[in-house]
Design a protein around this motif. Structure first.
Motif, PDB file in Angstrom:
ATOM      1  N   LEU A 164       0.840  -1.190   0.000  1.00  0.00           N
ATOM      2  CA  LEU A 164       0.000   0.000   0.000  1.00  0.00           C
ATOM      3  C   LEU A 164       0.879   1.246   0.000  1.00  0.00           C
ATOM      4  O   LEU A 164       2.018   1.214   0.467  1.00  0.00           O
ATOM      5  CB  LEU A 164      -0.906   0.018   1.227  1.00  0.00           C
ATOM      6  CG  LEU A 164      -1.710  -1.264   1.475  1.00  0.00           C
ATOM      7  CD1 LEU A 164      -2.464  -1.169   2.774  1.00  0.00           C
ATOM      8  CD2 LEU A 164      -2.661  -1.542   0.319  1.00  0.00           C
ATOM      9  N   HIS A 165       0.313   2.333  -0.489  1.00  0.00           N
ATOM     10  CA  HIS A 165       1.031   3.609  -0.531  1.00  0.00           C
ATOM     11  C   HIS A 165       0.082   4.710  -0.065  1.00  0.00           C
ATOM     12  O   HIS A 165      -0.575   5.359  -0.884  1.00  0.00           O
ATOM     13  CB  HIS A 165       1.533   3.894  -1.958  1.00  0.00           C
ATOM     14  CG  HIS A 165       2.449   2.845  -2.480  1.00  0.00           C
ATOM     15  ND1 HIS A 165       3.771   2.740  -2.104  1.00  0.00           N
ATOM     16  CD2 HIS A 165       2.221   1.814  -3.340  1.00  0.00           C
ATOM     17  CE1 HIS A 165       4.328   1.709  -2.720  1.00  0.00           C
ATOM     18  NE2 HIS A 165       3.411   1.129  -3.479  1.00  0.00           N
ATOM     19  N   HIS A 207      -3.257   7.605  -0.711  1.00  0.00           N
ATOM     20  CA  HIS A 207      -4.118   7.443  -1.886  1.00  0.00           C
ATOM     21  C   HIS A 207      -4.354   5.983  -2.255  1.00  0.00           C
ATOM     22  O   HIS A 207      -5.440   5.636  -2.710  1.00  0.00           O
ATOM     23  CB  HIS A 207      -3.502   8.186  -3.081  1.00  0.00           C
ATOM     24  CG  HIS A 207      -3.242   9.639  -2.811  1.00  0.00           C
ATOM     25  ND1 HIS A 207      -4.253  10.544  -2.608  1.00  0.00           N
ATOM     26  CD2 HIS A 207      -2.068  10.332  -2.696  1.00  0.00           C
ATOM     27  CE1 HIS A 207      -3.732  11.748  -2.391  1.00  0.00           C
ATOM     28  NE2 HIS A 207      -2.413  11.648  -2.437  1.00  0.00           N
ATOM     29  N   TYR A 208      -3.382   5.133  -2.065  1.00  0.00           N
ATOM     30  CA  TYR A 208      -3.505   3.743  -2.501  1.00  0.00           C
ATOM     31  C   TYR A 208      -3.518   2.837  -1.278  1.00  0.00           C
ATOM     32  O   TYR A 208      -2.498   2.293  -0.873  1.00  0.00           O
ATOM     33  CB  TYR A 208      -2.348   3.380  -3.437  1.00  0.00           C
ATOM     34  CG  TYR A 208      -2.266   4.273  -4.649  1.00  0.00           C
ATOM     35  CD1 TYR A 208      -3.123   4.099  -5.729  1.00  0.00           C
ATOM     36  CD2 TYR A 208      -1.341   5.314  -4.701  1.00  0.00           C
ATOM     37  CE1 TYR A 208      -3.050   4.934  -6.842  1.00  0.00           C
ATOM     38  CE2 TYR A 208      -1.263   6.153  -5.801  1.00  0.00           C
ATOM     39  CZ  TYR A 208      -2.124   5.953  -6.868  1.00  0.00           C
ATOM     40  OH  TYR A 208      -2.051   6.783  -7.963  1.00  0.00           O
ATOM     41  N   CYS A 209      -4.688   2.707  -0.661  1.00  0.00           N
ATOM     42  CA  CYS A 209      -4.847   1.893   0.553  1.00  0.00           C
ATOM     43  C   CYS A 209      -5.971   0.881   0.408  1.00  0.00           C
ATOM     44  O   CYS A 209      -6.387   0.265   1.401  1.00  0.00           O
ATOM     45  CB  CYS A 209      -5.127   2.782   1.765  1.00  0.00           C
ATOM     46  SG  CYS A 209      -3.772   3.878   2.198  1.00  0.00           S
TER      47      CYS A 209
END
Length: 924
Positions: free
Chosen positions: A813-814, A817-819
């Motif tokens: 994950l990042h 925003h990207y979860c």
């Protein structure tokens, strides 16, 4: 203090012969009592790092405020004065008699006393003679006390006028004082502690007696023996403005202070604002000349006295003075008292809002501890630092979570102002640790909702989740509910082909650099079953896909190492070529183990795989230092080393999910076998020694060989013909030998071997039953271990480009925003997750939706029925006479029974429909 108030206390003292022993403990004033009751033990004083970091520490974290010692309002308490007066010649008798004189009796005695000639009095009065010997002095005192018992009131006045003057001043008997002053009594007389009549009159706030004493040239600046108090100190402590003004008018020194406490100090302590103003106008200094002493401003701020504080600041009181060993400023004491007005006045006067006391606490720390929201708001409004630390590294938020009264309210204010929710103190405790240890579930829930890290660890390595599991287990269902809510319907309806579900992994993220710490904490805290939740299982599956390349590299490394090492030992002609490759691999393996050991020796030595790694490193080093031709012990070392290195390769392969269960079976069965063998080894040794004695076969010729042969025979390789029918070595003890062999076959080969086989099968079945959960636990441990190594601070100095690529490749994950990921459970092309896992996710969302519909429908239906029943009954009652009330009651009861039956039937039908829908969903 009036005579009537003192009389019961006097009677108690005079009737008790051992009253001196009762006076050893001095009671604390009401002000001091109220202060001590309001202070709570909050800051940790004597907790050691080992105790507060222990997982088994069940004591809550306690904070402690250093109690400020507040002096009694009065310089002396009643017991002290009475005891000193009783030590005077005839003091007990004087206290007893003068306290009872009033009215006509008093007038008659004084009339007779005033008519006595002064010369006659001087001839009969006793003048105490000082003696160096204490025993002689006590004897004379006892003699005079006994003589006083047999005297009249008139004789008492005549023989001991000074004692009577002191007692009368304290009891406030104006007539007796005037009579004694007109005779031979001296205004300079003192009691055993050095108090003069003027001291005692000031203590009782008797203005008339003060005036008479001053007229007779009493010294208003006289100190007691201990050099602590003058009469002005005593008058200021009583708060009597008239006495204070009269003493000031009589040239009393308003700046008198030897021990650092001036008359102004006691006026403030008594909260007598008019006396404070009078002393300040007379030139009293609002500051002390001594360093680290309690100034009047400290007292006013500590008591929350707004008027006194304003007066002192107006006359130039210094807000920077620090008091005592705690080095508290007036602002500290005002915040500790929770006085918002005093705090505001001190800040406007230039007090430093971030001044720290001896414990490093700022006024904000103390305001939070006193639970004063108003004071906290004032400090925040002027820009006080919200995350400032004390000497133990604790912020005001640590103090807020330890409180019970208004802790949550204070905590919300601090968090809104920007307090760090995961700030750890020097012991590693975050606010979440403290809230859990103090068993405050509501506080724990609030902190979690604000982003508190469940994986935060103390210096002892204990996570906040472990404390929550042991202290506030009622929080765990809310955590599971939060995981459920993270799986939601994103687009279309559940039955559509294009239905899309959203898996939000943010509840699984922690504040650390890795992503799998929460998974590991769940295992350590005994909550491994949570890993079976679809959200956790999906995360671990996707995480493994992300990092398996690193384990594949490890497998390739060990495979090449095993191949080179095996070739180096087995093929003699390759030893010269493979020496350096084997050496490089050995050094690399040793470096890897040193790197892992640097992250925690204790946890490192607990893993038996690490011992296997070091065994391989050690034996490989020995093999590399041996000559090319192996002889004797060198062959033994080579054989053992090549076996261990292949076992190591087997363990590396076992880290992959498809092989993990089988390796775990092998490991578990091996451990249980050796435990089993340890329990029955004595039976086997006994049989082996028996065979060594009875059988002369070559297999049993030596005790150790006999033991090895016996263990082999356990597997069923008995070789009966070779032992008993051999022509080369006939059996000499045939009967006993045959019987012993039969016993071995029954007890060991049949019973013991089958028992071991049954236990092994049982272990394998149990492992298979728990295979899914155990696999998730192994995966979580592997992922967390790899991330711990990969994101180690020791690698921060490695080449930045390489480490950035490796670390980014390990993250799934990042944030922010990207979860989350989006899956289509009804789309057969969905391959990102296994089908069984997709089915579990779909069922979870479906069950939650039906549960919400049923709850909502049931509540609407019940409310509608109740409303209808009430309206109908009201109409019935309004349209009928009172004679039919009995019939209406019966009808109402019947209606209620019918409505209950209908509701029950509808609930059953709803449950059946839901089951049918669920079956259809599962089939789809």
């Amino acid at each position: 203090m009036s005579i009537l108030k003192k009389k019961p206390l006097l009677n108690k003292f005079l009737n008790n012969h051992n009253f001196q022993e009762e006076l050893n403990v001095m009671p604390v004033s009401s002000t001091a009592n109220n202060y001590i009751e309001n202070c709570e033990d909050i800051w940790m004083n004597d907790m050691e790092e080992s105790s507060i970091s222990s997982e088994y520490s069940s004591e809550p974290v306690i904070y402690h405020i250093k109690e400020r010692q507040i002096t009694n309002q009065q310089p002396w308490n009643t017991e002290e004065i009475i005891l000193a007066l009783s030590d005077l010649p005839a003091g007990k008798q004087a206290l007893s008699i003068i306290s009872t004189l009033h009215g006509d009796i008093l007038d008659k005695v004084l009339h007779e006393f005033l008519n006595i000639d002064n010369n006659k009095m001087k001839n009969i009065q006793n003048t105490p003679t000082p003696f160096a010997d204490r025993c002689i002095q006590n004897t004379l005192m006892n003699t005079e006390d006994e003589a006083a018992l047999n005297t009249t009131v008139l004789q008492l006045f005549m023989r001991w006028p000074n004692t009577c003057l002191l007692v009368s001043c304290y009891l406030g008997n104006v007539k007796v004082v005037k009579a004694l002053l007109s005779k031979t009594a001296k205004v300079s007389a003192r009691d055993s502690d050095g108090r003069t009549p003027l001291h005692l009159a000031a203590c009782t706030a008797s203005l008339t007696i003060l005036e008479d004493l001053i007229k007779h040239e009493a010294n208003p600046n006289e100190w007691d023996f201990s050099k602590k108090y003058t009469p002005l100190h005593c008058a200021a402590a009583t708060g009597n403005l008239a006495c204070v003004k009269y003493l000031i008018k009589s040239k009393a020194d308003v700046k008198a202070e030897i021990c650092g406490k001036s008359p102004l100090y006691y006026a403030v302590l008594s909260n007598a604002a008019d006396c404070v103003k009078a002393l300040l106008e007379a030139g009293a200094s609002p500051n002390n000349s001594q360093v680290y002493t309690e100034t009047p401003l400290h007292v006013a701020a500590g008591l929350g006295s707004v008027i006194c504080t304003k007066l002192l600041l107006t006359y130039g009181a210094d807000v920077r003075f620090q008091f005592g060993s705690m080095k508290s400023t007036p602002l500290h004491l005002a915040a500790e008292e929770g006085s918002a007005e005093c705090t505001k006045l001190l800040l406007e006067a230039g007090a430093a809002c971030e001044a720290q006391n001896a414990r490093g606490q700022t006024p904000m720390h103390l305001a939070v501890l006193s639970q004063s929201i108003e004071t906290l708001d004032i400090l925040l409004s002027i820009g006080a630092k919200i995350n400032i630390e004390d000497n133990d590294g604790r912020t005001p938020l640590h103090a807020a979570v330890a409180k019970s009264a208004r802790g949550i309210e204070m905590m919300k204010i601090l968090l809104k102002a920007g307090s760090l929710v995961n700030k750890a103190d020097k012991f590693g405790y975050t606010p979440l640790h403290i809230a859990a240890l103090n068993e405050k579930s509501s506080t724990v829930i609030t902190l979690l909702s604000k982003g508190a890290d469940l994986t935060a660890r103390t210096k002892g390595g204990i996570s906040a989740l472990s404390f929550i599991v042991r202290k506030t287990p009622d929080v765990l269902p809310r955590f599971i509910s939060r995981l459920d809510q993270a799986i939601s319907l994103h687009d279309h309806e559940l039955g559509d082909v294009d239905c899309e579900l959203r898996l939000d992994f943010r509840p699984l993220l922690s504040g650390s650099r890795g992503e799998a710490d929460l998974m590991l904490c769940l295992v350590e805290a005994g909550q491994r079953h949570v890993l079976k939740h679809p959200l956790c299982e999906s995360f671990l599956y996707l995480k493994w896909l992300r990092i398996r390349k690193f384990f594949l590299l490890s497998l390739i490394f060990h495979s090449i190492f095993v191949a080179f090492f095996t070739a180096y030992i087995v093929v003699e002609k390759f030893r010269g070529v493979l020496f350096w490759p084997v050496l490089i691999f050995t050094v690399t393996l040793a470096s890897k183990e040193f790197f892992q050991m640097a992250h925690g020796v204790c946890s490192y030595i607990k893993r038996w795989e690490n011992w296997l790694q070091w065994s391989v490193v050690l034996l490989s080093s020995i093999v590399l230092n041996m000559p090319k031709q192996y002889h004797g012990w060198q062959c033994h070392i080579s054989a053992i080393s090549i076996l261990l290195i292949w076992i190591l390769l087997m363990m590396v392969i076992g880290k992959f999910p498809m092989f993990g269960l089988y390796i775990q079976m092998f490991t578990q069965v091996s451990i249980n076998f050796f435990k089993f063998l340890g329990a029955y080894i004595f039976l086997i040794v006994g049989f082996s020694l028996s065979f060594n004695v009875l059988l002369q076969n070559d297999s049993f010729s030596h005790p150790l060989i006999a033991l090895l042969k016996t263990i082999v025979m356990m597997s069923g390789e008995l070789e009966f013909e070779d032992i008993f029918i051999s022509t080369q070595s006939p059996i000499e003890h045939s009967g006993t030998a045959h019987l012993m062999f039969l016993s071995f076959v029954i007890l060991v080969t049949i019973i013991l071997a089958n028992l071991m086989m049954g236990l092994a099968v049982s272990d394998i079945q149990e492992l298979r039953r728990c295979a899914g959960l155990d696999g998730l636990v192994r995966r979580a441990e592997l992922v967390a271990h790899l991330e711990h190594m990969l994101f180690s601070k020791l690698l921060d100095h490695a080449p930045n480009t390489i480490m950035k690529v490796c670390r980014r490749g390990a993250l799934l994950l990042h944030p922010p925003h990207y979860c989350a990921i989006y899956i289509r459970p009804n789309d057969p092309r969905e391959k990102r997750l296994p089908q069984e896992l997709i089915k579990a996710i779909y069922c979870l969302v479906t069950e939650r939706k039906h549960k919400n519909i049923r709850t909502k429908g049931s509540s609407i239906y019940n409310a509608h029925n109740i409303e209808m029943d009430i309206s109908r009954l009201n109409r019935l009652y309004s349209s009928t006479s009172s004679d039919n009330n009995q019939q209406l009651n019966e009808l109402a009861a019947e209606l209620k029974r019918c409505s209950f039956n209908i509701t029950t039937r509808l609930d059953k039908l709803t449950s059946k429909v839901e089951n049918i829908v669920k079956d259809c969903t599962n089939s789809v």
